[in-house]
Design an enzyme around this catalytic site. Sequence first.
Site, short mmCIF file in Angstrom:
data_model
loop_
_atom_site.label_atom_id
_atom_site.label_comp_id
_atom_site.label_asym_id
_atom_site.label_seq_id
_atom_site.Cartn_x
_atom_site.Cartn_y
_atom_site.Cartn_z
N GLN B 220 0.83 -1.20 0.00
CA GLN B 220 0.00 0.00 0.00
C GLN B 220 0.87 1.26 0.00
OE1 GLN B 220 -2.98 -2.20 3.08
NE2 GLN B 220 -3.41 -0.03 2.86
N ARG B 367 -8.69 -0.47 8.14
CA ARG B 367 -9.73 0.38 7.58
C ARG B 367 -10.02 1.53 8.54
NH1 ARG B 367 -13.77 -1.77 3.12
NH2 ARG B 367 -14.37 0.26 2.40
N CYS B 368 -8.96 2.21 8.91
CA CYS B 368 -9.07 3.17 9.98
C CYS B 368 -7.83 4.03 9.94
CB CYS B 368 -9.15 2.40 11.29
SG CYS B 368 -8.51 3.21 12.73
N GLU B 737 -12.94 4.89 5.27
CA GLU B 737 -12.91 4.25 6.57
C GLU B 737 -14.02 4.66 7.51
OE1 GLU B 737 -8.94 5.41 7.02
OE2 GLU B 737 -8.15 3.60 6.11
#
Lengths: 295, 783, 168
Positions: B220, B367-368, B737
């Site tokens: 990523q 996801r944060c 998110e």
Amino acid sequence: MFPSAFSYVAPNTLDETYELLEQYGDDAKVLAGGQSLLPMMKLRLAAPGMLVDIGQVPHLATQHESPDALRIGALTRHAILDSKQFDRYPLLSQTAPWIADPLVRNRGTMGGSLAHADPAADWGATLLALKASVQLASHERQRLVALHDFFVDVYTTALEPQELLTEIIVPAPLADSLVFGHYFKLERKVGDFAVVGVAVTASLTDDGTVSEAGIGLAAMGSIPLAAKKAAALLIGHRLTPELIKEVAQVAAQEGDPQSDRRGSEEYKRSMVRVYVQRGLAQIHQEWQVANQSIA
Amino acid sequence: MAMEATESRPLGKAIKRKEDPRFIRRQGRYLDDIVLPGMLYMALARSPYAHARIKNIRLDEAYKVLGVKAILTGADLEKMNLSWMPTLAGDRQMVLATGKVLFQYQEVAAVVAETRAAAEDAVQRIEVDYQPLDAVVDPYAAMKPDAPLLREDREQKDNHIFHWEVGDREGTENTLASSPIVVKEFIRMPRVHPAPVEPCGCIADYQKSTGKMTWYVTSQAPHAHRTVLAMVSGLPEHMIHVISPDIGGGFGNKVPVYPGYVCSIVLSLQLGRPVKWIETRTENIATTNFARDYHMTAEIGATEEGIVTGLKVITIADHGAFDAAADPSKFPAGLFSIVTGSYNFPIAFAEVDGVYTNKAPGGVAYRCSFRVTEASFLIERVMNTLALRLNLDPVELRRRNFIQPDQFPYQSPLGWTYDSGNYDLTLDKALELVGYEKLREEQAERRARGELVGIGISTFTEIVGAGPSNTFDILGIKMFDSCEIRIHPTGKAIARLGARHQGQGHETTFAQVIAEELGLTTADVLIEEGDTDTAPYGLGTYASRSTPTAGGAAALAARRIRQKAIQIAAHLLEVSADDVEWNGEKFVTKGLESRGVGMGEVALAAYTNLPQGMEPGLEATYYYDPPNLTFPNGAYIAVVSIDRGTGQVAVERFVAVDDCGTVINPMVVDGQIHGGLTEGFGIAFMQEIAFDEDGNNLAPNFMEYLVPTAVEAPHWETGRTVTPSPHHPIGAKGVGESPNVGSPAAFVNAVVDALSPYGVTNLEIPLFPWKVWNVLREHGLTL
Amino acid sequence: MEHRNANESSLVTVVINGETRQAMTEPRTLLAYFIRENLGMTGTHVGCDTTSCGACTVLMDGVPVKSCTVLAVQADHHALMTVEGLESIGGLHPLQQAFWDNHGLQCGFCTPGMLMTSTALLRDHPEPTETEVRHAISGNLCRCTGYVNIVKAIVNASQKMASEPAEV
Ligand SMILES: Cc1cc2nc3c(=O)[nH]c(=O)nc-3n(C[C@H](O)[C@H](O)[C@H](O)COP(=O)(O)OP(=O)(O)OC[C@H]3O[C@@H](n4cnc5c(N)ncnc54)[C@H](O)[C@@H]3O)c2cc1C
Ligand code: FES
Ligand code: FES
């Protein structure tokens, strides 16, 4: 992710199969749908030296209905019983959609599920409720074993290494009764084995008397179980709320569940109680509807 | 209905994704699809124990497996000074164990062979003698003075990693002491894993002849990985080419550097052949970075009228065996200080203590945006407790405490400057969508019939887009992001960004941003990411930072193009540049709209017909250092019912209204929200990595680590309000998110609401049926 | 009787997407890897080790199965269809088109499996309800989309296929 090396053989007849099983004994494993065996081999929890793929043996995947029984070939895939309705055996098509997920059901077989003997497997509970037997065959002999004698322990059955499970025989319900069946499964998500599975079947005569009944339990002990005491209480009686409650309570005491991450022993027993109660109440209701439409 | 990429003025339109044709045809290229000539495969031997001393490792049997090329152990790496690697959190992590193992499944040896199967065969034949040691599983037990010492390599001889605090401790304690109402709650967010469907993996391809290392990796953050690799390996950075191909989901899992990566690089360097390593799902869940494992105690003070007076939060963070958190370097607890949420707390204090346990290292921002999920869950849950205590509708309590529109930019007591928001407006919209008043009436009727029905509210504020260079860096590298745009003579463009999407739709959304700025269509702009030899340096895609950072860079790079283009346009229009303006689609002569030139004509002129003395070409690069973070918010409402027989919870409805500022592509935004809500649902109801007392991982695969299927996943109803970010070039805030951050509390608040008439205020997630049933039983509610 | 020795490669012949293909492989090779590595068709993905995710779904004799849990040798002389076989000369399959139109994919990793499962679903049940679709795809995990748009896409494709049968 990659199984240990093994040899592979795909016999074309039952005789060839028996011969191979005889010859290779403990080192060989029958490959049916592969949906339990291959996952274990991929994780290297199993490493048989030889796989005997019975997929090419004819007539193992058929179903025959006769007046006194339904004979289900060991290679009958879960999905077949999901789509095919056998009217006198409603519990079968009620159970099938709860097994694993649709893709696994397209491969996994009833014979494989029984031979694998996972205590949480769904067919075990259902077929015990239906008082089924299995046909075990080898070069030397054919034997019919009642399912309650077939399951021995976790992943252990009465099958000898040289034996093949060829058929599951489900006795027909009494002709003068209406037969009902429901399967309840507490799963945490699709594809999860049962936290608790409960199969309930009953045949009811014109006046609502229970003529035959069976209750099967999944994940309530080291093997799939039949709640025999509870089922016996139903015979010869009508499904009154009191009786249903009593039977549910008795069923909850059968079996020997362990407390684990899926729930405490007490919880699991309660689920049996709730599901038996729901199943019988539903059967009673369905009988009333059926009876009204006949009258 | 979705629109084609040839639409003009595309910003804000539901343009069909440009990346999809290759995925639906299967012409995408994921890591495991890449096969290089002479490639070898690597597999890792892992520890069966959570804590044990390694007495001896024997490799003879493993070497006998046909096709094995090399086996690497910690001792080999020690000789190269590579047996440990730095983590992003400033700790260090064993690459291959030396001395002892500290978590189950820890990497002990790496085998490389001609085939995957041979590599696994050899792994199985590696014999390791372990002397098991007592495992420390519970973070509270880890802090006890007599706890076994896990990290013998450190100077500090206990299991404490860090203490971090923010705010005014004394002032907050005084405020709480003098507040008429104080509620206190212990909230645990269990250990979970992002578990994208594609696991992590890499191919290290070292060419001895050129000295160049090409590293294909599910990353990523490819540039950051290149720099880390240069620092760890000593290879010159320009000889490292990181390629992050199509990625099958990341959610934070693909941010860190893992031991398997380092091993494959070392082995490729040694053998001069490409070495591929793809983790199995078990390896993925059991070893690569987990998330959460936060154990939080919060106290909120309030007046009798329900006006909050102060917030105090004490937290224990279980980081596992190594602190491998992927947080910005100065933020050991990430952005947890967003914990005051959407509420006007006059004073607050928060502290976090990190500890080591015998579990896999981490944790990542799943996801944060770095511990924001933990913070939001905590505040939204404890506000619910406060509402119960005050016997106030949770909606009313929130309204009384929302930060008001005229307070923005709002200075939070824990140090953030919120950019914008209109919390009442977002909440109103959600209440309207769900039909709140009617729902409460129905609830009363159903309760009267003995049903257990609950409505849960979560009105969260997120903090995303790390981040401004004065505060945010990773290993010293500032957290800007970048975009380089080249306009070709025929008016088509290629843009490269430092971000790396994993399904977020950048190939479409960033094309929309650039096309909007340049009067092109989405189809005219090709977006490329993930190749460090071509893309400008950027810190990658995670923590909802792409739109706030790289998205800003894209808009500003396009505007930089326009600065030059206006000169060329003036030349073409034969007027002075001062007399030319951009009308959103083309350059026009001021006051004479009909006389204009589009970007296509300008582009051609940039290469063929330039004003005297102007440098040819039409390109721009922008490194965008955001002035602030962005603060998306949302109002979520869950409606649930509980089966009193089994404890199963059914989500009957879920309404999510999000405010993520300017919307680039509503279809993509909705998609992000659906996905995030489903993950939030999983967190609330089924996802947990549990351990037994010996540190054995009880959920290392998808049979036990439960992620929702289409059957469990509820149906989502979405809505939106738009409060643009005042400082972002196009007013966008980021959205990937929010739904995962905001939804878990809504679910739990709903279940608590169903049970609150019986005195229940708190429940621990995940809400497995048996847990809910236990509570029902305690209160005599079972059937 | 077919007999193949451990650690020895032998010939496996399949008809994949209408084309006969052969390759040598060991008995232990899983069908998913046979398709990906021996036949070089990488549309079929692998996402787990417990037969849980369905990223590897292919049609075997028309039936959707998890190809990570079938041996390549079991597929010898069987017909396979993978995502590569969906598109025809006429263009995208209606399901592919519908996934695109309805944003039924994000990272795309689960997509080939989803497409194969839904291909079989629509063949057997041309007009499924949303609930039927959800059950049918419950052996296929998606971590990105929350399933909403996948379900929408499948229902949308079924409607299109019903109204334009010629396209199929
Ligand atoms: C993800 C997943 C989820 C699942 N969930 C469930 C579930 O919810 N409920 C459930 O009941 N099951 C579940 N299963 C198991 C599934 O139902 C299997 O199909 C079944 O247990 C085994 O059947 P099989 O035909 O695949 O057997 P195989 O895997 O081929 O064989 C299993 C075992 O039985 C032996 N065997 C097979 N057939 C015979 C025979 N005819 N004679 C003698 N021995 C034989 C084999 O040698 C082997 O030891 C799940 C499986 C998976 C992968
Ligand atoms: S790879 Fe996950 S089910 Fe086949
Ligand atoms: S689109 Fe990413 S897993 Fe489904």
